[in-house]
Design a protein around this motif. Sequence first.
Motif, PDB file in Angstrom:
ATOM      1  N   LYS A 185       0.874  -1.173   0.000  1.00  0.00           N
ATOM      2  CA  LYS A 185       0.000   0.000   0.000  1.00  0.00           C
ATOM      3  C   LYS A 185       0.912   1.225   0.000  1.00  0.00           C
ATOM      4  N   VAL A 186       0.694   2.125  -0.949  1.00  0.00           N
ATOM      5  CA  VAL A 186       1.481   3.361  -0.967  1.00  0.00           C
ATOM      6  C   VAL A 186       0.754   4.353  -0.074  1.00  0.00           C
ATOM      7  N   ASP A 208      -6.971   2.630  -3.775  1.00  0.00           N
ATOM      8  CA  ASP A 208      -5.514   2.437  -3.846  1.00  0.00           C
ATOM      9  C   ASP A 208      -4.742   3.708  -3.523  1.00  0.00           C
ATOM     10  N   ILE A 209      -5.441   4.836  -3.534  1.00  0.00           N
ATOM     11  CA  ILE A 209      -4.737   6.119  -3.488  1.00  0.00           C
ATOM     12  C   ILE A 209      -4.911   6.768  -2.122  1.00  0.00           C
ATOM     13  N   HIS A 210      -3.803   7.101  -1.511  1.00  0.00           N
ATOM     14  CA  HIS A 210      -3.850   7.715  -0.181  1.00  0.00           C
ATOM     15  C   HIS A 210      -3.275   9.127  -0.260  1.00  0.00           C
ATOM     16  N   GLU A 211      -2.362   9.442   0.641  1.00  0.00           N
ATOM     17  CA  GLU A 211      -1.913  10.833   0.700  1.00  0.00           C
ATOM     18  C   GLU A 211      -0.967  11.179  -0.457  1.00  0.00           C
ATOM     19  N   LEU A 212      -1.367  12.089  -1.310  1.00  0.00           N
ATOM     20  CA  LEU A 212      -0.496  12.558  -2.382  1.00  0.00           C
ATOM     21  C   LEU A 212      -0.236  14.044  -2.180  1.00  0.00           C
ATOM     22  N   ARG A 251      -5.571  -5.299  -6.445  1.00  0.00           N
ATOM     23  CA  ARG A 251      -5.666  -3.895  -6.049  1.00  0.00           C
ATOM     24  C   ARG A 251      -6.574  -3.831  -4.835  1.00  0.00           C
ATOM     25  N   ALA A 252      -6.701  -2.648  -4.241  1.00  0.00           N
ATOM     26  CA  ALA A 252      -7.343  -2.570  -2.932  1.00  0.00           C
ATOM     27  C   ALA A 252      -8.851  -2.811  -2.967  1.00  0.00           C
ATOM     28  N   SER A 253      -9.459  -2.619  -4.133  1.00  0.00           N
ATOM     29  CA  SER A 253     -10.907  -2.790  -4.218  1.00  0.00           C
ATOM     30  C   SER A 253     -11.288  -3.076  -5.662  1.00  0.00           C
ATOM     31  N   TYR A 254     -12.537  -3.530  -5.868  1.00  0.00           N
ATOM     32  CA  TYR A 254     -13.073  -3.707  -7.222  1.00  0.00           C
ATOM     33  C   TYR A 254     -12.206  -4.659  -8.042  1.00  0.00           C
TER      34      TYR A 254
END
Lengths: 743, 178, 332
Positions: A621-622, A684-688, C234-237
Amino acid sequence: MTQYIGKPINRVDGLDKVTGKARYAAEFNVPELAYGVVISSAITKGKIVRIDASDALSLEGVLQVFTHENRPKLAWFDLSYKDQDAPPGSPFRPLHDEKIKYSGQPVALVVAETYEVARYAASLIQIEYEEEEHETSLEANKDRARKPKSGLASALKPPPPKPRGDFEEVFNAAPVRTISRYVHSVEHHNPMEMFATTVVYEKKGKLTIYDKTQGAPNSQLYVSQVFNIPFRDVRVISPYVGGAFGSALRPQYQLFLAVLAARELKRSVRVSLTRQQMFTFGHRPATNQTIALGANADGEMTAMYHEAISETSRFEDYTEVVVNWSGMLYPPENVILDYKLVPLDVYTPLDMRAPGGVTGVSALECAVDELAYKLGIDPLEFRLKNYTERDMNEDLPYSSKELRECFRQGAERFGWAKRNPEPRSMRNGSNLIGWGMATGIWDAMQMPARAEAVLMVNGKLRVSSATADIGTGTYTVMTQIAADTLGMPVEDVLFKLGDTELPLAPIQGGSWTVATVGSAVKAVCEDLGKTLFKLAKKLPGSPFSKVDYQDVVFLDKSIQLKADSALRVSLQDVVDSNGGRAVRETSTSLPNMLQQRKYARSVHSAVFAEVQIDEELGTVKVTRLVSAIAGGRIINPKTARSQIIGGMVWGISKALEEESVMDHQVGRFMNHSLAEYHVAVNADIHELDVVFVEEDDTIVNPLGAKGLGEIGIVGVPAAISNAVFHATGKRIRELPITLDKLL
Amino acid sequence: MQSTSILSAEVTVALPEKSLVTLTINGEKKQLELAPWTTLLDALREYLDLTGTKKGCDHGQCGACTVLVDGKRINSCLTLAVMKEGASITTIEGLATVDENATVQLHPLQDAFIQHDAYQCGYCTPGQICSAVGLMNEGRAKTTDDIRELMSGNICRCGAYPHIVDAISEVMQIDKNS
Amino acid sequence: MNSFSYVRPDEIDVAIDDLSVHHAAKFIAGGTNLLDLMKENVERPARLVDINRLPLQTIDDTAEGGLRLGALVTNADTAYNEQVEKRYPLLSQAILAGASPQLRNMATNGGNLFQRTRCYYFYDTDMPCNKRKPGSGCGAINGYNRIHAILGTSDSCIATHPSDMCVALRALDAVVHVSGRLGERTIPMADFHRLPGNTPQYDNTVQPGELVTAIELPAKGFADHYAYLKLRDRASYAFALVSVAVGLDINNDGTITEARIALGGVAHKPWRRPESEEQLVGQSASKEVFQLVADSIIDGAKGYGHNTFKVELARRAIVRALMQASKLEKIS
């Protein structure tokens, strides 16, 4: 004056986009529209022996089935099929003959009164093939690697420079050395909008074509040449493009097929590809890279070898710049950079976001990290130690290069100083934490372009150029530039693009649009300003009768004396004096080659990544990503941030998920859907975090802006790979880093 | 020699029969004569010229075609128009309201998407916004992590996710750091 | 997509009769998988019997203390149902791990049971596939098989069942109610899906003309000790590479009295090995014990190249899910 440039104004096309009013290529509905559905080849190599379309043709509502057997006679020479982005070779010609050159090749177009009938009819057509042996594996055929053919494209995509110094001797003598091999998979652009063309058949056979393209003039050129139709009878319109990322730099086969059908049937036709068919044309090529680096004990890099072997089709030599970046980012004197191609039975690869750049830099920046570790030097410190102020390939200074500042500000924002360099030293419960960093680089290019500016009788300004807005913010940024140049509020400025009736602009690619079209917009608005000033001088009782142009400014919809803003003439008064006509100017902006060629011109970035890895299960996890960007002047921080964030999301996606997997036994990409070709989703997307570093550049172009479309992705996969190493102690040199590679 | 024939021999070649389908779309009753094979998505785009609802994959793998059926978000590509007989459908074109002075009043999410630049190319945007309306109706999202998970059925290839989350959390008044 | 006729009956009997008398007819409910496959020409029904108006839309208590999930209740409504959330959180969690909110709003409980495999070769009509076209061969065995099965495979087929919900249903020992012209019958989840053998074209044991009317959950819901762990790209879907549903009964002194462990993404059906679960009974929770049980569950697993990693991944995932269910490890 800069009332708008540098300000985070909202997108001028935002309202259309959030209300569903923005129309894309497949959304122009006209009366009597026929629908075309493409049939794709079931085999990879061989020929069609028989096509039985009788069932399909017997269906009510089926208008025609086009195949190589009944297509009309078209242009003969390869040159006619070459679009503005065509690499050296013979462009693929749809429905040309019975030969099958790659899996998924279009072999027939079924046209019917409705989409559903065409789709059904397509399923009724029986095609017999004769198969031949195919070769699709880069790995299995890499002994066939050869030098690429050169052509016009070499100007924008220079081949690697000649070797310099003595790599072999210095490398062999170097006390610290690394040699590693990096493997990258094929990727597909997969913009959300699938490729589509709506051809409106007008009176006397004129065509109005709504096409998904990164350059309406490119589609016009292609159609005009292939079908031998005068330019004036082909108008291509493309106001909105639902993402492209390079995929629409070349006309795709649905354009050819839609035009062919419309001309043969003499009626309007739409052809849309399916998501599966989005895997049947250009892709980011697979690459194998070898990098060998040597350093002395002080951590000075002395020798560098970077070789890339990439794939292309049998019919064109697609090239991209993969290895040259190494010589631009690092200063060793002993360097070999090499780039080779292996022709395979696939479609020609195609530029995909930071083509070659993200490929080469991803490998290079991992290799540099490996070397830094071997030397026991902090990766950031190592890069500062091996910083270069010159592009060593060309031996030229950079027009500007605030990379050092990117390192500093990015590291500070990220908290890099707190990093324990020891791999596997950072944990959060059962998860391993890793911090990694990398550098990014891309070209700051400018091309020639034309633009028109019109002060309309209602006092509003209309500016136009046949460029594109693929989501990059062209509409907005050009509006800002025009508004500032002529002192207008953005609400009174209308920027038009995506139409071949507008002044010529190059295809939108390479991050050059702001520099290229922005410069043209600035130039034409200045020219219009001069014309308006001349008119203002002639007005009865004009306060400017004895004033020079350089003594006035354009502000608040008026021309004002710099020294005394009370002395002013409103633009409305100026246009009113023009006999009821609008005032217009058209200008061409050309790069200042004489000045530019004395410098290397690049945009730079420093990327810092934090990953969290479940050690037992291999999931990555990024959690944090910081990009510090030196991209010259930022015209609109809001849209600029979006572009960089988008690039970072792409970087995460590339590092961890994206891969078009071919079954080489059948020569086909098997995960040809968005369910199985994974791109990053929201979760999938966290702090950018994005930092724009101040960078003043008077060389790159009159605006000082460098373009941001590619740089956002470039350093990200390497930063993530390096963070994965820091977390786990494992070097994964094969992208994407899926969980199985970490088990 | 390889032959590709998708259909087995016994299936007869014929067109399906059309029937009258009644749908309430954005508050307006619409009657269409459609064959059963027309999806709700194609009915909107090709038969009603409501092209705000997008086709991004046609297989339920991207979310661009998201509309609200009786207040619930669904993928309009994976349902047949005829199956929605009598249903009330809201598309992106129906989210904004027009007041008595004919001024367009955007849905708060539409406005937030503009303010936060929660898009780039705009193609996934109608689906994102309709999906977010559905998300709010569901009332399950309490944190930004919930929003991320519950908005994962809408792919944005331009990568506007952080801004999409900002826009939605602002409208839902969810703490940005939750 | 082929041409088909369409009817929308209001009564169960009418629907069943219609399906039985028409050639190549199929029920359609949510449509999320069937229409997807029809657009790929993988499914080619001559008639669709739309069952969405049938009275199978409720979730009710059973006399035995369990819950009866109507076949036409959507996956979302099931996952968010108060009783399901409270008494069968494993099921809730498994459903919410699958697909997307939009798809869960459409997909029904009955339809979920009939999801077909995601095998690339099954989906691509230009490729050989014994499931789609019996006798045409299996493209996956020697092809690209990252998402394929490691347990219960055959020489004809290595496809997996893609559902998350069914993995939980299997762990919960749910029972499927079906109705046909000959009357009603029940099928335990254990027997609902089947292994491919040399007839991979049959995913399950439902007979032609039968309609799933409900899924019955027995009283025991394992609400105190459960876990659904899903691993994917991937984290979901995304579909599961491996998923694990665990339900444990642990008494006051920490002894495990009952254990259910079902795996998804590894076989043609949700995978369970009751004799392995037995090994946990009478033990207290510990990583060492869980590792032994995990080894036992995946005993005989076989990789085909791209999916070989699943053998080790499944082993580790079972241990992790057991650790989470027994609360030795926090769910992160």
